[in-house]
Design a protein around this motif. Structure first.
Motif, mmCIF file in Angstrom:
data_model
loop_
_atom_site.group_PDB
_atom_site.id
_atom_site.type_symbol
_atom_site.label_atom_id
_atom_site.label_comp_id
_atom_site.label_asym_id
_atom_site.label_seq_id
_atom_site.Cartn_x
_atom_site.Cartn_y
_atom_site.Cartn_z
ATOM 1 N N PRO A 289 0.835 -1.206 0.000
ATOM 2 C CA PRO A 289 0.000 0.000 0.000
ATOM 3 C C PRO A 289 0.867 1.253 0.000
ATOM 4 O O PRO A 289 1.987 1.246 0.537
ATOM 5 N N THR A 290 0.365 2.315 -0.586
ATOM 6 C CA THR A 290 1.167 3.542 -0.657
ATOM 7 C C THR A 290 1.461 4.127 0.722
ATOM 8 O O THR A 290 2.422 4.875 0.899
ATOM 9 N N GLU B 243 -4.459 -2.569 -1.819
ATOM 10 C CA GLU B 243 -4.950 -1.181 -1.735
ATOM 11 C C GLU B 243 -5.681 -0.941 -0.420
ATOM 12 O O GLU B 243 -5.561 0.137 0.188
ATOM 13 N N GLU B 244 -6.458 -1.947 0.027
ATOM 14 C CA GLU B 244 -7.240 -1.801 1.251
ATOM 15 C C GLU B 244 -6.417 -2.003 2.511
ATOM 16 O O GLU B 244 -6.939 -1.878 3.622
ATOM 17 N N GLY B 245 -5.142 -2.336 2.351
ATOM 18 C CA GLY B 245 -4.269 -2.475 3.507
ATOM 19 C C GLY B 245 -4.382 -3.813 4.224
ATOM 20 O O GLY B 245 -3.940 -3.945 5.370
ATOM 21 N N ILE B 246 -4.941 -4.811 3.554
ATOM 22 C CA ILE B 246 -5.089 -6.125 4.186
ATOM 23 C C ILE B 246 -3.741 -6.812 4.333
ATOM 24 O O ILE B 246 -3.499 -7.567 5.271
ATOM 25 N N GLY B 247 -2.859 -6.543 3.410
ATOM 26 C CA GLY B 247 -1.532 -7.148 3.448
ATOM 27 C C GLY B 247 -0.735 -6.753 2.227
ATOM 28 O O GLY B 247 -1.144 -5.876 1.455
ATOM 29 N N LEU B 248 0.399 -7.399 2.033
ATOM 30 C CA LEU B 248 1.236 -7.169 0.856
ATOM 31 C C LEU B 248 0.989 -8.311 -0.129
ATOM 32 O O LEU B 248 0.384 -9.327 0.202
ATOM 33 N N GLY B 249 1.478 -8.167 -1.350
ATOM 34 C CA GLY B 249 1.244 -9.207 -2.340
ATOM 35 C C GLY B 249 2.312 -9.239 -3.415
ATOM 36 O O GLY B 249 3.098 -8.299 -3.569
ATOM 37 N N PHE B 250 2.302 -10.343 -4.148
ATOM 38 C CA PHE B 250 3.189 -10.516 -5.293
ATOM 39 C C PHE B 250 2.331 -10.712 -6.535
ATOM 40 O O PHE B 250 1.464 -11.592 -6.566
ATOM 41 N N VAL B 251 2.581 -9.896 -7.572
ATOM 42 C CA VAL B 251 1.800 -9.963 -8.806
ATOM 43 C C VAL B 251 2.735 -9.744 -9.995
ATOM 44 O O VAL B 251 3.842 -9.204 -9.839
ATOM 45 N N PRO B 252 2.329 -10.128 -11.197
ATOM 46 C CA PRO B 252 3.118 -9.786 -12.384
ATOM 47 C C PRO B 252 3.206 -8.272 -12.552
ATOM 48 O O PRO B 252 2.239 -7.552 -12.297
ATOM 49 N N ARG B 253 4.358 -7.796 -12.973
ATOM 50 C CA ARG B 253 4.549 -6.356 -13.146
ATOM 51 C C ARG B 253 3.517 -5.761 -14.101
ATOM 52 O O ARG B 253 3.007 -4.665 -13.889
ATOM 53 N N VAL B 254 3.184 -6.500 -15.177
ATOM 54 C CA VAL B 254 2.240 -5.990 -16.149
ATOM 55 C C VAL B 254 0.858 -5.788 -15.528
ATOM 56 O O VAL B 254 0.116 -4.897 -15.932
ATOM 57 N N LYS C 240 0.942 -2.494 -13.267
ATOM 58 C CA LYS C 240 1.288 -1.239 -13.944
ATOM 59 C C LYS C 240 0.219 -0.167 -13.771
ATOM 60 O O LYS C 240 0.520 0.987 -13.442
ATOM 61 N N ARG C 241 -1.045 -0.517 -13.980
ATOM 62 C CA ARG C 241 -2.115 0.486 -13.904
ATOM 63 C C ARG C 241 -2.279 1.021 -12.477
ATOM 64 O O ARG C 241 -2.407 2.230 -12.271
ATOM 65 N N CYS C 242 -2.244 0.113 -11.495
ATOM 66 C CA CYS C 242 -2.430 0.545 -10.106
ATOM 67 C C CYS C 242 -1.284 1.427 -9.634
ATOM 68 O O CYS C 242 -1.496 2.397 -8.883
ATOM 69 N N THR C 243 -0.075 1.133 -10.062
ATOM 70 C CA THR C 243 1.058 1.973 -9.664
ATOM 71 C C THR C 243 0.973 3.337 -10.343
ATOM 72 O O THR C 243 1.304 4.361 -9.733
ATOM 73 N N ALA C 244 0.513 3.363 -11.591
ATOM 74 C CA ALA C 244 0.380 4.635 -12.306
ATOM 75 C C ALA C 244 -0.653 5.533 -11.629
ATOM 76 O O ALA C 244 -0.532 6.763 -11.632
ATOM 77 N N LEU C 245 -1.691 4.924 -11.058
ATOM 78 C CA LEU C 245 -2.734 5.683 -10.376
ATOM 79 C C LEU C 245 -2.364 6.006 -8.928
ATOM 80 O O LEU C 245 -3.135 6.663 -8.221
ATOM 81 N N GLY C 246 -1.197 5.528 -8.481
ATOM 82 C CA GLY C 246 -0.748 5.825 -7.128
ATOM 83 C C GLY C 246 -1.450 5.027 -6.057
ATOM 84 O O GLY C 246 -1.465 5.418 -4.887
ATOM 85 N N ARG C 247 -2.017 3.881 -6.419
ATOM 86 C CA ARG C 247 -2.776 3.080 -5.451
ATOM 87 C C ARG C 247 -1.895 2.099 -4.691
ATOM 88 O O ARG C 247 -2.176 1.756 -3.544
ATOM 89 N N VAL C 248 -0.853 1.597 -5.356
ATOM 90 C CA VAL C 248 0.096 0.699 -4.698
ATOM 91 C C VAL C 248 1.496 1.099 -5.147
ATOM 92 O O VAL C 248 1.671 1.855 -6.106
#
Length: 330
Positions: free
Chosen positions: A171-172, A236-247, A250-258
């Protein structure tokens, strides 16, 4: 004469064994599905399904006829597409099965670029589990498959076409979001949202973290979900951290959500594979897509090995100027 529409309804109903789901998939009403099946059964003089109240089950006769009907539909489709190809146009329906998160993000872009060149081709992306995509390839229900694992089956051939990276997202507002990197052993201090163990993402994660001495089973897992989109929402909701494909991130990081946070001394990459069935003839739309893919990814073989149009209409190809091919074995 058998009605091709009824045959298509039968194939989908045999897969779902549910007339309501069949209706949804084919964008028709449930009574229309029932009418198609009843008309086909009357025309053939057999029962294709066993009916028990609202439940249906493919009958023994239906199981016997199903592969024959699938072959008939493929031949029907191929006659139409080859006839149109002889006029110099690439026309048809390209169906691609996809079992990976990364593929779901890459394929729409690829198909959009492909249709700029061949606007008369209709594209469909069927998303399913890896075993489903393999079964679809073997039965000819999809033309190509995208998967992160090479499942060995007779007739299937795989080629690498896209490399993606599995990344850590936080989370940011998390303290790690302000850091340039974290040590892998610090992962033991946090809680995680994970993919299911059979997913390509999870298998790549287990392999990658094992290289730096981190046991995924010892990480505190608070939630297991079936796709990367759910992981990103939970992060985003702060439940925990996660591992996902970078692709996927991409959208969530661009929007500043994670925020993506690198792990020191570790880069977890995986290949996606495009698979095809050597035992089945290739449609003009499929061959055109392969040529398009080869242009943007020169590492692919220049052609899918024969069965191809040259075996069916060799003279017509040279006379009508259908797209030239360089026959080189992969």
């Amino acid at each position: 004469m058998l009605n091709p529409d009824s045959l298509q309804v039968f194939v989908v109903a045999a897969e779902t064994e549910n007339f309501s789901l069949t209706a949804q998939r084919l964008h028709m009403s449930q009574p229309a599905v029932s009418q198609h099946i009843s008309a086909l059964e009357k025309r053939l003089g057999v029962l294709l399904f066993e009916r028990r109240g609202r439940r249906i089950k493919l009958s023994a006769t239906g199981k016997t006829l199903l592969p024959l009907v699938q072959d008939l539909l493929r031949a029907h489709k191929r006659v139409e597409e080859v006839a149109l190809a002889l006029s110099g146009e690439v026309v048809g329906h390209l169906v691609i099965g996809c079992s990976t998160t990364s593929g779901k993000y890459v394929l729409p872009w690829l198909l959009a670029r492909y249709r700029e060149r061949h606007p008369l081709v209709r594209g469909t992306i069927r998303v399913g589990l890896r075993p489903q995509v393999i079964d679809w390839l073997l039965s000819g229900e999809v033309d190509l498959g995208i998967t992160s694992e090479r499942v060995q089956r007779s007739g299937l051939h795989y080629c690498r076409f896209f490399e993606d990276e599995i990344v850590l997202v936080v989370p940011t507002g998390h303290p790690w979001a302000q850091r340039e990197s974290v040590h892998p052993l610090e992962l033991y201090e946090e809680r995680f949202i994970m993919r299911e163990p059979t997913s390509g993402t999870h298998m790549a994660l287990v392999e990658g973290l094992d290289q730096v001495g981190v046991d995924v089973d010892r990480l505190e897992t608070v939630l297991v979900v079936g796709n990367s989109e759910a992981i990103l929402l939970a992060v985003e909701e702060g439940i925990g951290l996660g591992f996902v494909p970078r692709v996927a991130a991409k959208r969530c990081t661009a929007l500043g959500r994670v925020k993506i946070v690198p792990l020191e001394g570790l880069s977890m990459t995986r290949w996606l594979y495009i698979a095809y069935n050597l035992a089945l003839p290739q449609t003009p739309a499929q061959r055109a897509f392969w040529e398009f893919m080869q242009e943007i990814h020169p590492g692919l073989p220049r052609t899918i090995p024969e069965h191809d149009l040259r075996k069916m209409v060799p003279q017509a190809r040279s006379n009508r100027g259908i797209a030239r091919e360089k026959a080189s074995e992969p």
